[in-house]
Design a protein around this motif. Structure first.
Motif, PDB file in Angstrom:
ATOM      1  N   ALA A  34       0.839  -1.213   0.000  1.00  0.00           N
ATOM      2  CA  ALA A  34       0.000   0.000   0.000  1.00  0.00           C
ATOM      3  C   ALA A  34       0.865   1.251   0.000  1.00  0.00           C
ATOM      4  CB  ALA A  34      -0.939  -0.010   1.208  1.00  0.00           C
ATOM      5  N   LEU A  35       1.906   1.278   0.818  1.00  0.00           N
ATOM      6  CA  LEU A  35       2.784   2.444   0.864  1.00  0.00           C
ATOM      7  C   LEU A  35       3.542   2.616  -0.443  1.00  0.00           C
ATOM      8  CD1 LEU A  35       4.252   2.179   4.478  1.00  0.00           C
ATOM      9  CD2 LEU A  35       2.481   3.734   3.648  1.00  0.00           C
ATOM     10  N   SER A  36       3.974   1.520  -1.039  1.00  0.00           N
ATOM     11  CA  SER A  36       4.702   1.606  -2.298  1.00  0.00           C
ATOM     12  C   SER A  36       3.809   2.136  -3.413  1.00  0.00           C
ATOM     13  CB  SER A  36       5.244   0.223  -2.672  1.00  0.00           C
ATOM     14  OG  SER A  36       5.816   0.249  -3.948  1.00  0.00           O
ATOM     15  N   ARG A  37       2.607   1.600  -3.502  1.00  0.00           N
ATOM     16  CA  ARG A  37       1.678   2.002  -4.560  1.00  0.00           C
ATOM     17  C   ARG A  37       1.230   3.450  -4.378  1.00  0.00           C
ATOM     18  NH1 ARG A  37      -1.595  -1.815  -3.694  1.00  0.00           N
ATOM     19  NH2 ARG A  37      -2.893  -0.693  -2.237  1.00  0.00           N
ATOM     20  N   ASN A  38       0.816   3.812  -3.188  1.00  0.00           N
ATOM     21  CA  ASN A  38       0.289   5.158  -2.954  1.00  0.00           C
ATOM     22  C   ASN A  38       1.389   6.189  -2.732  1.00  0.00           C
ATOM     23  OD1 ASN A  38      -2.392   4.216  -3.104  1.00  0.00           O
ATOM     24  ND2 ASN A  38      -2.275   3.544  -0.991  1.00  0.00           N
ATOM     25  N   GLY A  39       2.581   5.759  -2.345  1.00  0.00           N
ATOM     26  CA  GLY A  39       3.671   6.694  -2.124  1.00  0.00           C
ATOM     27  C   GLY A  39       4.399   7.092  -3.391  1.00  0.00           C
ATOM     28  N   GLN A  40       4.153   6.397  -4.495  1.00  0.00           N
ATOM     29  CA  GLN A  40       4.839   6.707  -5.749  1.00  0.00           C
ATOM     30  C   GLN A  40       4.580   8.144  -6.189  1.00  0.00           C
ATOM     31  OE1 GLN A  40       7.008   4.709  -7.411  1.00  0.00           O
ATOM     32  NE2 GLN A  40       7.364   6.352  -8.868  1.00  0.00           N
ATOM     33  N   VAL A  41       3.346   8.592  -6.099  1.00  0.00           N
ATOM     34  CA  VAL A  41       3.005   9.966  -6.497  1.00  0.00           C
ATOM     35  C   VAL A  41       3.728  10.967  -5.601  1.00  0.00           C
ATOM     36  CG1 VAL A  41       1.106  11.616  -6.709  1.00  0.00           C
ATOM     37  CG2 VAL A  41       0.773   9.247  -7.398  1.00  0.00           C
ATOM     38  N   PHE A  42       3.737  10.705  -4.321  1.00  0.00           N
ATOM     39  CA  PHE A  42       4.424  11.579  -3.370  1.00  0.00           C
ATOM     40  C   PHE A  42       5.918  11.643  -3.691  1.00  0.00           C
ATOM     41  CE2 PHE A  42       6.587  12.099   0.778  1.00  0.00           C
ATOM     42  CZ  PHE A  42       6.140  13.366   1.084  1.00  0.00           C
ATOM     43  N   LEU A  43       6.535  10.507  -3.969  1.00  0.00           N
ATOM     44  CA  LEU A  43       7.960  10.482  -4.264  1.00  0.00           C
ATOM     45  C   LEU A  43       8.278  11.197  -5.573  1.00  0.00           C
ATOM     46  CD1 LEU A  43       8.880   6.863  -3.137  1.00  0.00           C
ATOM     47  CD2 LEU A  43       9.497   9.000  -2.031  1.00  0.00           C
ATOM     48  N   GLU A  44       7.398  11.091  -6.555  1.00  0.00           N
ATOM     49  CA  GLU A  44       7.610  11.821  -7.802  1.00  0.00           C
ATOM     50  C   GLU A  44       7.581  13.326  -7.546  1.00  0.00           C
ATOM     51  OE1 GLU A  44       4.785  10.394 -10.664  1.00  0.00           O
ATOM     52  OE2 GLU A  44       5.711   8.408 -10.733  1.00  0.00           O
ATOM     53  N   GLU A  45       6.735  13.779  -6.649  1.00  0.00           N
ATOM     54  CA  GLU A  45       6.688  15.202  -6.292  1.00  0.00           C
ATOM     55  C   GLU A  45       7.944  15.595  -5.520  1.00  0.00           C
ATOM     56  OE1 GLU A  45       5.814  19.089  -5.269  1.00  0.00           O
ATOM     57  OE2 GLU A  45       4.943  17.880  -6.851  1.00  0.00           O
ATOM     58  N   VAL A  46       8.395  14.729  -4.627  1.00  0.00           N
ATOM     59  CA  VAL A  46       9.576  15.034  -3.810  1.00  0.00           C
ATOM     60  C   VAL A  46      10.829  15.132  -4.681  1.00  0.00           C
ATOM     61  CG1 VAL A  46      11.129  14.088  -2.051  1.00  0.00           C
ATOM     62  CG2 VAL A  46       8.675  14.086  -1.667  1.00  0.00           C
ATOM     63  N   PHE A  47      11.016  14.162  -5.580  1.00  0.00           N
ATOM     64  CA  PHE A  47      12.252  14.104  -6.350  1.00  0.00           C
ATOM     65  C   PHE A  47      12.147  14.748  -7.727  1.00  0.00           C
ATOM     66  CE2 PHE A  47      12.729  10.557  -3.333  1.00  0.00           C
ATOM     67  CZ  PHE A  47      13.882  10.987  -2.721  1.00  0.00           C
ATOM     68  N   ALA A  48      10.972  15.057  -8.187  1.00  0.00           N
ATOM     69  CA  ALA A  48      10.742  15.719  -9.474  1.00  0.00           C
ATOM     70  C   ALA A  48      11.304  14.927 -10.655  1.00  0.00           C
ATOM     71  CB  ALA A  48      11.291  17.141  -9.461  1.00  0.00           C
ATOM     72  N   GLU A  49      11.436  13.626 -10.492  1.00  0.00           N
ATOM     73  CA  GLU A  49      11.903  12.775 -11.578  1.00  0.00           C
ATOM     74  C   GLU A  49      11.334  11.377 -11.346  1.00  0.00           C
ATOM     75  OE1 GLU A  49      15.995  10.862 -13.276  1.00  0.00           O
ATOM     76  OE2 GLU A  49      16.135  12.767 -12.209  1.00  0.00           O
ATOM     77  N   GLU A  50      10.619  10.860 -12.326  1.00  0.00           N
ATOM     78  CA  GLU A  50       9.912   9.590 -12.156  1.00  0.00           C
ATOM     79  C   GLU A  50      10.868   8.414 -11.942  1.00  0.00           C
ATOM     80  OE1 GLU A  50       6.726   6.723 -14.474  1.00  0.00           O
ATOM     81  OE2 GLU A  50       7.199   8.690 -15.292  1.00  0.00           O
ATOM     82  N   ARG A  51      11.961   8.366 -12.694  1.00  0.00           N
ATOM     83  CA  ARG A  51      12.899   7.245 -12.582  1.00  0.00           C
ATOM     84  C   ARG A  51      13.540   7.200 -11.194  1.00  0.00           C
ATOM     85  NH1 ARG A  51      18.437   7.006 -15.279  1.00  0.00           N
ATOM     86  NH2 ARG A  51      19.063   4.882 -14.881  1.00  0.00           N
ATOM     87  N   LEU A  52      13.961   8.350 -10.697  1.00  0.00           N
ATOM     88  CA  LEU A  52      14.555   8.424  -9.364  1.00  0.00           C
ATOM     89  C   LEU A  52      13.513   8.061  -8.297  1.00  0.00           C
ATOM     90  CD1 LEU A  52      16.951   9.129  -7.532  1.00  0.00           C
ATOM     91  CD2 LEU A  52      16.192  11.508  -7.631  1.00  0.00           C
ATOM     92  N   ALA A  53      12.287   8.519  -8.482  1.00  0.00           N
ATOM     93  CA  ALA A  53      11.220   8.210  -7.523  1.00  0.00           C
ATOM     94  C   ALA A  53      10.958   6.703  -7.460  1.00  0.00           C
ATOM     95  CB  ALA A  53       9.947   8.959  -7.897  1.00  0.00           C
ATOM     96  N   ARG A  54      10.948   6.029  -8.614  1.00  0.00           N
ATOM     97  CA  ARG A  54      10.741   4.570  -8.622  1.00  0.00           C
ATOM     98  C   ARG A  54      11.884   3.855  -7.899  1.00  0.00           C
ATOM     99  NH1 ARG A  54       9.296   5.024 -14.176  1.00  0.00           N
ATOM    100  NH2 ARG A  54      11.365   4.234 -14.633  1.00  0.00           N
ATOM    101  N   ALA A  55      13.121   4.303  -8.140  1.00  0.00           N
ATOM    102  CA  ALA A  55      14.275   3.663  -7.498  1.00  0.00           C
ATOM    103  C   ALA A  55      14.230   3.858  -5.982  1.00  0.00           C
ATOM    104  CB  ALA A  55      15.574   4.244  -8.069  1.00  0.00           C
ATOM    105  N   VAL A  56      13.934   5.069  -5.545  1.00  0.00           N
ATOM    106  CA  VAL A  56      13.849   5.333  -4.103  1.00  0.00           C
ATOM    107  C   VAL A  56      12.696   4.545  -3.498  1.00  0.00           C
ATOM    108  CG1 VAL A  56      13.349   7.125  -2.394  1.00  0.00           C
ATOM    109  CG2 VAL A  56      14.998   7.566  -4.216  1.00  0.00           C
ATOM    110  N   ASN A  57      11.579   4.452  -4.210  1.00  0.00           N
ATOM    111  CA  ASN A  57      10.433   3.684  -3.723  1.00  0.00           C
ATOM    112  C   ASN A  57      10.826   2.221  -3.508  1.00  0.00           C
ATOM    113  OD1 ASN A  57       7.825   3.218  -2.909  1.00  0.00           O
ATOM    114  ND2 ASN A  57       6.953   3.318  -4.937  1.00  0.00           N
ATOM    115  N   SER A  58      11.545   1.642  -4.451  1.00  0.00           N
ATOM    116  CA  SER A  58      11.986   0.245  -4.303  1.00  0.00           C
ATOM    117  C   SER A  58      12.938   0.091  -3.125  1.00  0.00           C
ATOM    118  CB  SER A  58      12.682  -0.221  -5.580  1.00  0.00           C
ATOM    119  OG  SER A  58      11.770  -0.243  -6.646  1.00  0.00           O
ATOM    120  N   LEU A  59      13.856   1.028  -2.972  1.00  0.00           N
ATOM    121  CA  LEU A  59      14.787   0.959  -1.845  1.00  0.00           C
ATOM    122  C   LEU A  59      14.067   1.104  -0.508  1.00  0.00           C
ATOM    123  CD1 LEU A  59      17.748   3.049  -3.269  1.00  0.00           C
ATOM    124  CD2 LEU A  59      17.669   0.566  -2.930  1.00  0.00           C
TER     125      LEU A  59
END
Length: 184
Positions: A34-59
């Motif tokens: 749930a956190l991974s799925r719903n946090g993806q949008v938040f991480l994209e806003e935080v990092f302003a780059e989708e690829r970096l947000a996906r990598a941080v989400n996985s980590l």
């Protein structure tokens, strides 16, 4: 008879461990997804780059699993004997409650840390500091004989060179001589 009673205690404790592991691992997997799925949008806003947000989400998900499942396995041991099913349920609820508290604490820590990172990133991206005001708006003129409501109720009216109050410092348009020709 004594060996039978000891065997029953072990069975209750083993079942408590099995239920504890099943519930704790299930909760960990559910919350991580749930956190991974719903946090993806938040991480994209935080990092302003989708690829970096996906990598941080996985980590973050891997770290979440490691921390929480490590806590679940360390907290599984219970050294006191379990004499009844009700005692096993009480211990089980205590252990699962601690797992839920750890899950919540990890979640809020992540949100707090990422929010601080986002604020710092946005602050660094800001190009200009806010501008200070350079003057005041002129007061609207009132028709003769009328008075502003509440301006000077029953008291003396201001007198002197500037009855309207303090004016901003610096040159005023249309007041005094100027050496600069108008620009277009």
């Amino acid at each position: 008879m004594n060996t039978f009673k000891k065997g029953v205690h072990m069975d209750i404790k083993v079942w408590m461990y099995v239920i504890y592991l099943a519930v704790s691992v299930g909760l960990t997997i559910w919350v991580a997804r749930a956190l991974s799925r719903n946090g993806q949008v938040f991480l994209e806003e935080v990092f302003a780059e989708e690829r970096l947000a996906r990598a941080v989400n996985s980590l973050l998900v891997v770290g979440f699993y490691l921390l929480n499942l490590g806590y679940v396995t360390v907290a599984m041991k219970h050294s006191d004997p379990i004499d009844s099913t009700s005692q096993a349920m009480e211990e089980l609820s205590l252990k699962i409650g601690f797992v839920l508290l750890v899950l919540g604490a990890l979640h809020f820590f992540n949100v707090f840390a990422l929010g601080r990172y986002r604020r710092n990133r946005l602050r660094q991206l800001a190009t200009h500091p806010p501008l200070a005001p350079i003057g005041r708006l002129p007061m609207p003129s009132t028709p003769p004989g009328s008075q502003l409501v509440g301006a000077y109720p029953g008291g003396p009216q201001p007198t002197g060179a500037n009855p309207a109050g303090p004016q901003p410092a610096g040159p005023q348009p249309g007041v005094g001589p100027t050496n600069n020709p108008p620009t277009r």
